[in-house]
Design a protein around this motif. Structure first.
Motif, PDB file in Angstrom:
ATOM      1  N   GLU A 183       0.849  -1.179   0.000  1.00  0.00           N
ATOM      2  CA  GLU A 183       0.000   0.000   0.000  1.00  0.00           C
ATOM      3  C   GLU A 183       0.890   1.235   0.000  1.00  0.00           C
ATOM      4  O   GLU A 183       1.882   1.307   0.717  1.00  0.00           O
ATOM      5  CB  GLU A 183      -0.913  -0.006   1.224  1.00  0.00           C
ATOM      6  N   SER A 184       0.546   2.212  -0.831  1.00  0.00           N
ATOM      7  CA  SER A 184       1.428   3.344  -1.076  1.00  0.00           C
ATOM      8  C   SER A 184       1.825   4.079   0.197  1.00  0.00           C
ATOM      9  O   SER A 184       2.967   4.520   0.342  1.00  0.00           O
ATOM     10  CB  SER A 184       0.753   4.329  -2.052  1.00  0.00           C
ATOM     11  N   ASN A 185       0.913   4.202   1.153  1.00  0.00           N
ATOM     12  CA  ASN A 185       1.214   4.959   2.369  1.00  0.00           C
ATOM     13  C   ASN A 185       2.015   4.166   3.395  1.00  0.00           C
ATOM     14  O   ASN A 185       2.349   4.675   4.458  1.00  0.00           O
ATOM     15  CB  ASN A 185      -0.085   5.474   3.010  1.00  0.00           C
ATOM     16  N   THR A 186       2.322   2.909   3.090  1.00  0.00           N
ATOM     17  CA  THR A 186       3.103   2.092   4.027  1.00  0.00           C
ATOM     18  C   THR A 186       4.480   1.722   3.489  1.00  0.00           C
ATOM     19  O   THR A 186       5.219   1.012   4.160  1.00  0.00           O
ATOM     20  CB  THR A 186       2.338   0.793   4.355  1.00  0.00           C
ATOM     21  N   ILE A 187       4.811   2.205   2.291  1.00  0.00           N
ATOM     22  CA  ILE A 187       6.067   1.783   1.651  1.00  0.00           C
ATOM     23  C   ILE A 187       7.276   2.141   2.505  1.00  0.00           C
ATOM     24  O   ILE A 187       8.143   1.301   2.776  1.00  0.00           O
ATOM     25  CB  ILE A 187       6.181   2.400   0.247  1.00  0.00           C
ATOM     26  N   PHE A 188       7.368   3.387   2.946  1.00  0.00           N
ATOM     27  CA  PHE A 188       8.545   3.814   3.694  1.00  0.00           C
ATOM     28  C   PHE A 188       8.417   3.527   5.190  1.00  0.00           C
ATOM     29  O   PHE A 188       9.410   3.518   5.909  1.00  0.00           O
ATOM     30  CB  PHE A 188       8.786   5.303   3.449  1.00  0.00           C
ATOM     31  N   ILE A 189       7.199   3.284   5.642  1.00  0.00           N
ATOM     32  CA  ILE A 189       7.011   2.890   7.040  1.00  0.00           C
ATOM     33  C   ILE A 189       7.558   1.479   7.258  1.00  0.00           C
ATOM     34  O   ILE A 189       8.161   1.169   8.296  1.00  0.00           O
ATOM     35  CB  ILE A 189       5.516   2.955   7.425  1.00  0.00           C
ATOM     36  N   THR A 190       7.342   0.624   6.253  1.00  0.00           N
ATOM     37  CA  THR A 190       7.823  -0.767   6.336  1.00  0.00           C
ATOM     38  C   THR A 190       9.004  -0.984   5.387  1.00  0.00           C
ATOM     39  O   THR A 190       9.138  -2.060   4.797  1.00  0.00           O
ATOM     40  CB  THR A 190       6.683  -1.731   5.982  1.00  0.00           C
TER      41      THR A 190
END
Length: 281
Positions: free
Chosen positions: A37-44
């Motif tokens: 999911e685009s909003n989780t790319i850099f979080i994970t």
């Protein structure tokens, strides 16, 4: 001795495997991130495997921008790459044939100039080329990205093919001339078929370089509908708004498929073209 040799092979293969993983990891990270999911790319970012696989990035990315879908960008890149590659291969092979088979005044000077052109950074020529194409009225079209390659401007391919042709026995030329073959007929029926490995090598490299060419497209193409893939990908990054990195990674993943496919299909000829220098008489 045998145990030492086995241990040495194990250490060598483990080292090569580790280096290979380190080199390919950024590519794997991009491919796997395209399914996040685009909003989780850099979080994970530390995790390679997505927690939840999604194709939403591919759907959103393929929609493109405005009324221009990514299929248009792929078509633009394909047209530029195929036509420019055709021009490169045909022009380079003709020039290489002239260098390898003919003696004329100034040959050494021209050949040296061709070799020097390989050492000249492309950035040095950008401003004069842009001014020249602007006066010709080519800026804003595909002409600067295609036409120059029909004049053998890449010395690497001329040098590669010239070495191949030099390795072809002259007896073939003499036999063809006895049968009434002209110089162009000699090139068409004898030389051209025999330098197939060099031609395939030139096709692969030229296609990849034109497909990945970002700077030239940035200089000469202004309309969004004319953008190639390399230039269209930057549209996902908007400094003034939220950037859709998921869609960008998805389209970047798709953009490497044509190049990967060409490499896999013609890999045998590529290795042969680089490792040999023509026929051995």
């Amino acid at each position: 001795m045998k145990s030492k040799r086995i241990l040495s092979n194990i250490v060598y293969n483990l080292g090569v495997f580790a280096i290979g993983i380190a080199m390919i990891y950024p590519l794997l990270w991009m491919v796997m991130s395209s399914f996040k999911e685009s909003n989780t790319i850099f979080i994970t970012a530390s995790s390679l495997i997505p927690e939840k696989f999604t194709l939403e990035n591919y759907v959103n990315g393929w929609k493109g921008f405005g009324k221009v879908t990514f299929s248009t960008f792929f078509k633009n890149s394909l047209v530029i790459s195929v036509v420019a590659t055709f021009g490169t291969v045909m022009a380079s092979s003709l020039v290489a044939y002239g260098f390898a088979r003919f003696q004329f005044k100034g040959k050494k000077i021209l050949f040296t100039a061709m070799l020097l052109s390989m050492m000249l950074p492309a950035q040095v020529l950008m401003i004069p080329q842009y001014l020249w194409y602007q006066k010709l009225g080519w800026v804003g079209t595909y002409l600067p990205l295609i036409v120059p390659y029909f004049f053998a401007i890449q010395g690497f391919f001329v040098y590669l093919m010239s070495n191949f042709i030099s390795g072809i026995p002259y007896e073939l030329d003499e036999a063809a001339k006895i049968d009434g073959c002209s110089y162009f007929g000699l090139y068409r029926y004898i030389i051209f078929p025999l330098i197939k490995p060099a031609l395939v090598t030139a096709c692969i490299f030229s296609f990849i370089w034109r497909w990945d060419d970002f700077l030239s497209s940035l200089l000469y193409v202004s309309k969004t509908a004319m953008y190639p893939v390399s230039l269209a990908l930057k549209l996902f990054c908007d400094p003034g708004a939220a950037s859709d990195y998921g869609a960008m990674f998805a389209m970047a993943t798709l953009s490497i498929l044509p190049v990967l496919l060409i490499f896999l299909v013609f890999q045998k000829h590529l290795v042969e073209g680089i490792s040999t220098s023509g026929l051995k008489g």
